[in-house]
Scaffold this motif. Structure first.
Motif, PDB file in Angstrom:
ATOM      1  N   ILE A   1       0.064  87.498  33.304  1.00 60.10           N
ATOM      2  CA  ILE A   1       1.347  86.887  33.682  1.00 60.10           C
ATOM      3  C   ILE A   1       2.462  87.787  33.156  1.00 60.10           C
ATOM      4  O   ILE A   1       2.551  88.047  31.959  1.00 60.10           O
ATOM      5  CB  ILE A   1       1.477  85.476  33.105  1.00 60.10           C
ATOM      6  CG1 ILE A   1       0.490  84.523  33.788  1.00 60.10           C
ATOM      7  CG2 ILE A   1       2.909  84.971  33.289  1.00 60.10           C
ATOM      8  CD1 ILE A   1       0.497  83.119  33.231  1.00 60.10           C
TER       9      ILE A   1
ATOM     10  N   ARG B   1       1.768  86.364  38.464  1.00 59.77           N
ATOM     11  CA  ARG B   1       0.609  87.010  37.869  1.00 59.77           C
ATOM     12  C   ARG B   1      -0.019  87.905  38.927  1.00 59.77           C
ATOM     13  O   ARG B   1      -0.434  87.427  39.973  1.00 59.77           O
ATOM     14  CB  ARG B   1      -0.428  86.005  37.359  1.00 59.77           C
ATOM     15  CG  ARG B   1      -1.691  86.667  36.821  1.00 59.77           C
ATOM     16  CD  ARG B   1      -2.746  85.648  36.444  1.00 59.77           C
ATOM     17  NE  ARG B   1      -3.943  86.290  35.936  1.00 59.77           N
ATOM     18  CZ  ARG B   1      -4.959  86.676  36.699  1.00 59.77           C
ATOM     19  NH1 ARG B   1      -4.940  86.460  38.008  1.00 59.77           N
ATOM     20  NH2 ARG B   1      -6.013  87.264  36.160  1.00 59.77           N
TER      21      ARG B   1
ATOM     22  N   THR C   1      -4.586  83.240  32.698  1.00 57.56           N
ATOM     23  CA  THR C   1      -3.230  83.517  32.230  1.00 57.56           C
ATOM     24  C   THR C   1      -2.998  84.984  31.890  1.00 57.56           C
ATOM     25  O   THR C   1      -1.846  85.422  31.818  1.00 57.56           O
ATOM     26  CB  THR C   1      -2.892  82.661  31.002  1.00 57.56           C
ATOM     27  OG1 THR C   1      -3.832  82.949  29.965  1.00 57.56           O
ATOM     28  CG2 THR C   1      -2.939  81.175  31.331  1.00 57.56           C
TER      29      THR C   1
END
Length: 115
Positions: A31, A99, A28
């Motif tokens: 992002i 991302r 993550t």
């Protein structure tokens, strides 16, 4: 890789509210953009709202003033608060993130607004 799971959809009467969640997992970090889309049968996905680094937000005219996009970075989750829902808001709602130049989509959650 980023995995996205949407939740919070359901059946609601016109004028009601729902809050959708888009939970990200995996890689993550990085992002920079998250968006919510809506798709109805026979139509392309429609961009409803997005949030970018710095918490800059944008909304489609059709939802401006009714929907609010926000995020909780600690939970890696982006929300879509939907108020004053109308039957035309019925559809499958998807979240998308970008991302490092790659797009990732969730599986979608159904929202049905009855009149």
């Amino acid at each position: 890789q980023v995995q996205l799971v949407e939740s919070g959809g359901g059946l609601v009467q016109a004028g009601g509210s729902l809050r959708l969640s888009c939970a990200a997992s995996g890689s993550t970090f990085g992002i920079s953009y998250t968006a919510w889309y809506r798709q109805t049968p026979g139509n392309e996905r429609e961009l409803l709202a997005n949030i970018r680094s710095g918490d800059y937000t944008n909304y489609a005219d059709s939802v401006k003033g009714r929907f609010t996009i926000s995020r909780d970075n600690a939970k890696n989750t982006v929300y879509l608060q939907m108020n004053s829902l109308e039957p035309d808001d019925t559809g499958v709602y998807y979240c998308k993130v970008i991302r490092l130049g790659q797009e990732y989509w969730g599986q979608g959650t159904q929202v049905t607004v009855s009149s």
